[in-house]
Design a protein around this motif. Structure first.
Motif, PDB file in Angstrom:
ATOM      1  N   ASP A 110       0.985  -1.285   0.086  1.00  0.00           N
ATOM      2  CA  ASP A 110      -0.056   0.162  -0.057  1.00  0.00           C
ATOM      3  C   ASP A 110       0.722   1.144   0.195  1.00  0.00           C
ATOM      4  O   ASP A 110       2.193   1.338   0.452  1.00  0.00           O
ATOM      5  N   ASP A 111       0.313   2.286  -0.686  1.00  0.00           N
ATOM      6  CA  ASP A 111       0.856   3.800  -0.695  1.00  0.00           C
ATOM      7  C   ASP A 111       2.162   3.720  -1.114  1.00  0.00           C
ATOM      8  O   ASP A 111       2.968   4.555  -1.152  1.00  0.00           O
TER       9      ASP A 111
ATOM     10  N   ASP B 119      -8.642   3.536  -4.686  1.00  0.00           N
ATOM     11  CA  ASP B 119      -8.978   4.428  -3.322  1.00  0.00           C
ATOM     12  C   ASP B 119      -8.399   3.818  -2.222  1.00  0.00           C
ATOM     13  O   ASP B 119      -8.008   4.793  -1.223  1.00  0.00           O
ATOM     14  N   GLU B 120      -8.307   2.481  -1.842  1.00  0.00           N
ATOM     15  CA  GLU B 120      -7.703   2.063  -0.809  1.00  0.00           C
ATOM     16  C   GLU B 120      -6.285   1.925  -0.765  1.00  0.00           C
ATOM     17  O   GLU B 120      -5.545   1.804   0.396  1.00  0.00           O
ATOM     18  N   HIS B 121      -5.545   1.823  -1.743  1.00  0.00           N
ATOM     19  CA  HIS B 121      -4.111   1.065  -1.936  1.00  0.00           C
ATOM     20  C   HIS B 121      -3.253   1.799  -2.721  1.00  0.00           C
ATOM     21  O   HIS B 121      -2.059   1.592  -2.507  1.00  0.00           O
TER      22      HIS B 121
END
Length: 283
Positions: free
Chosen positions: A161-162, A181-183
């Protein structure tokens, strides 16, 4: 040490030992879901590169003042996608083991996965900067997890992530955008926000992947999955120059030219100039 390729990108004929940046071609389009032909891109780019100058008036730099090495195209087994990815990873590993920067010319976008696999083995905390019209975040495409439509999803499984920053995205199914949107950090439709991302990534190890269909198809029609909208050549050139100058790029690729869909040759010329500007900015 790798052997010099006889047929090279313009001015990329220095010796391997002297060169900081090593080019290689990965002409694979075995998972292309719409119009195939990216397998021909590396050869077309080398041929047409002699139609442009070694000097960049944009950067006031000349390729003749630097050392670049073109190691040629991989001979990829089209019947085995797993082998293709592994062969690309092997070539990338060879280059980074010699403390050089691998610069891959695709090929469809799946080829990025092989390079990211190898680079991530050397650099634990790897970030990916991704320019594309498509999100490429599907978990599978028609039941296949190794697909050009899934390449950023597979890369996410490696870097987490990110660690993926996406620009120019204007196509994908709904679940891909929910996943982003989440990752990932996705910048839709344009290159807006690149300055802030550059500041965020300074001092990090960054892999840069450029799917040329991020460009408006009026500028770059020679691609397998053209998407209306997109950025101009000058927008992309300026952005990639800035990225290559400001960030620690440990590997990169340019992909998704299908030269046969643009008989004018303009798309191939655009690809050549993007590669020239990236090479010079990395030097």
């Amino acid at each position: 040490m790798l052997n010099k390729n006889v047929h090279t990108f313009i001015a990329c004929d220095a010796e391997y030992e002297d060169s900081k940046i090593i080019l290689f071609g990965a002409g694979f389009d075995g998972t292309t879901s719409f119009r195939p032909g990216t397998r021909f891109a590396p050869s077309a780019i080398r041929n047409e590169s002699f139609g442009i100058e070694t000097y960049s008036p944009y950067q006031n730099k000349d390729m003749l003042d630097y050392y670049f090495f073109d190691s040629g195209d991989l001979e990829l087994p089209f019947g085995s996608t797993t082998r293709v990815v592994a062969d690309i990873a092997m070539r990338t590993d060879r280059i980074i083991s010699d403390r050089k920067i691998p610069f891959m010319i695709g090929g469809e976008h799946l080829v990025t996965l092989g390079s990211v696999m190898a680079v991530s083995e050397k650099y634990d905390d790897l970030y990916i900067l991704h320019f594309d019209a498509h999100a490429d975040l599907r978990d599978d495409y028609l039941g296949q997890k190794l697909s050009h439509a899934c390449v950023m999803r597979r890369c996410h499984e490696i870097v987490g992530d990110d660690h993926i920053f996406q620009f120019g995205i204007r196509s994908g199914d709904r679940d891909e955008f929910f996943f982003a949107d989440e990752h990932t950090e996705m910048h839709k439709f344009s290159l807006d926000g690149i300055e802030a991302v550059i500041e965020k990534l300074k001092g990090k190890n960054v892999y840069l992947t450029v799917d040329l269909d991020v460009l408006d198809p009026s500028v770059f029609p020679g691609t397998g999955t053209p998407e209306a909208g997109g950025v101009s050549f000058d927008e992309l050139r300026k952005t990639l120059t800035l990225v290559c100058e400001k960030l620690n790029i440990v590997g990169c690729d340019v992909n998704e030219l299908s030269p046969q869909y643009d008989q004018s040759g303009v798309s191939t010329a655009v690809a050549c100039k993007i590669i020239r500007e990236m090479l010079l900015a990395l030097s």
